[in-house]
Design an enzyme around this catalytic site. Sequence first.
Site, PDB file in Angstrom:
ATOM      1  N   ARG A  53      11.100 -17.778  -8.446  1.00 30.62           N
ATOM      2  CA  ARG A  53      11.963 -17.354  -7.346  1.00 30.62           C
ATOM      3  C   ARG A  53      11.241 -16.546  -6.262  1.00 30.62           C
ATOM      4  O   ARG A  53      11.815 -16.275  -5.210  1.00 30.62           O
ATOM      5  CB  ARG A  53      13.159 -16.570  -7.907  1.00 30.62           C
ATOM      6  CG  ARG A  53      14.182 -17.495  -8.548  1.00 30.62           C
ATOM      7  CD  ARG A  53      15.531 -16.830  -8.638  1.00 30.62           C
ATOM      8  NE  ARG A  53      15.612 -15.923  -9.772  1.00 30.62           N
ATOM      9  CZ  ARG A  53      16.267 -14.770  -9.753  1.00 30.62           C
ATOM     10  NH1 ARG A  53      16.872 -14.365  -8.650  1.00 30.62           N
ATOM     11  NH2 ARG A  53      16.305 -14.008 -10.818  1.00 30.62           N
TER      12      ARG A  53
ATOM     13  N   LYS B 191     -13.608   5.196  11.044  1.00 26.99           N
ATOM     14  CA  LYS B 191     -13.893   4.388   9.851  1.00 26.99           C
ATOM     15  C   LYS B 191     -15.213   4.823   9.244  1.00 26.99           C
ATOM     16  O   LYS B 191     -16.192   5.004   9.974  1.00 26.99           O
ATOM     17  CB  LYS B 191     -13.984   2.906  10.230  1.00 26.99           C
ATOM     18  CG  LYS B 191     -14.190   2.001   9.042  1.00 26.99           C
ATOM     19  CD  LYS B 191     -15.064   0.788   9.343  1.00 26.99           C
ATOM     20  CE  LYS B 191     -16.520   1.151   9.498  1.00 26.99           C
ATOM     21  NZ  LYS B 191     -17.410  -0.017   9.532  1.00 26.99           N
TER      22      LYS B 191
END
Length: 450
Positions: free
Chosen positions: A15, A333
């Site tokens: 599902r 970063k």
Amino acid sequence: MEVALILLAAGKGTRMQSDLPKVLHPIAHAPLLEHAMASGAALEPARTVVVAGHGADLVRAAAQEFDEEAVVVVQDEQLGTAHAVAQARHALAGFEGTAIVLYGDTPFVQSETLEAMCTALTNNDVVVLGFEAAVPARYGRLVMDGDSLDRIVEFKDATDEERAITLCNSGVVACKSELLFDLIDAVGNDNASEEYYLTDIIGIARARGLKATAVTCIEAETMGVNSRADLAAADAAFQARTRAQMLETGVTLMAPDTVYFARDTYIGRDTVIEPNVVFGPGVTVESGATIRAFSHLEGCHVSRGGIIGPYARLRPGAELSEDVRIGNFVEIKNAQIAEGAKVNHLSYIGDAAIGARANIGAGTITCNYDGVMKHHTHIGANAFIGSNTMLVAPVHIGDGAMTGSGSVITSDVEADALALSRAPQVEKPGMARKLFEILKAKKAKQQRGS
Ligand code: UD1
Ligand code: MG
């Protein structure tokens, strides 16, 4: 007594309508399986066995990323929950403690609940986790006999009278490991689904004169995920619980419903989180920091007194020391920013180290990538980087050095030096006025002609 975990994770999850195995779908940036493993991890299990089936290689990688000692066994055919548990037999050979069966798609069972089951096991041979279901639907029903659990009946096999029972089976079972496998040997598949039901071990144990009981928890703990809608509901439940915990531990959330946390987000007390902040995995924020609106953080550390955002992006490897200020439209970063340094506006700092109290002007870019490799930028303490400086890495700016606005810095700058790399300014007196006159005359001529 020592504990081993058996996590059932072989189901396909039809599902979900997905190529990804169900247990790898994330809530709060971590796979469902990781949530289930983490609740069991609090018991410090001696062994952890994951029973995988569909997408077993991916499931193995995820399981071992969380716990590198986790053993992953493969159930080739899904013949039922008892058959799934049986696959863990070899991995638990020689283990004499308590085995706890968990489902990989049921992320919220609390560690305290598992501890309560272990405690109940001191006077019982098998302990099942049950819950009072608001809508019992197709759950297995716990048939009690006083304090004893007499048997579990699956919905499909239940009589109307049994279906009227609201005490349901969560699927979590605790049992001495050797006894568990012994009981499973006696399970058959003569039932409505022709499956080997783990739930049958209760009736089998009782028939042998053994003692079984149920420990109960609230329904929210047993919430399972079978569809994308369930996944979204589970994530919402996780977020709601985490926000409440954050508030309780002294974190201010100005608009709690707009803040998204990861499974492992840590935030110290007296930190203020403004609206619309997103935490990806691996973020720690110390006490007394402020994360301003619309910031996105992942894999980073913010120290005491830091002020981040609004609209800041901290990416993996951003390590900020105390009192660092990261302002709007700044991306950091893989960079260490030492205490008191400021990167306030419109900058990219990647693969860099910035010294204490350095001031990085608006629009500064560390040009860290040459198209093939990444290179490092070092900026010394108390340095002043002029606005719109391009720092072409690898490059080293000494302590107390300055760069002029608009400079493209391609070689190292020594301490206390000023580096400038831009065309010298020329000035032509009266030239602006003359230019305006020429241009205006041109425009007037065009308008006459049209
Ligand atoms: C099971 C229980 C039911 C309980 C319900 C709670 C049995 C027979 N029934 O029913 O009493 O109320 O869970 O949600 O145990 N799995 C495998 N291999 C298999 C079969 C299942 O790994 O061969 C895994 C599934 O991926 C899933 C879990 O075991 O994570 C439960 O299986 P599922 O088919 O969902 O069982 P239910 O029919 O829901
Ligand atoms: Mg199910």
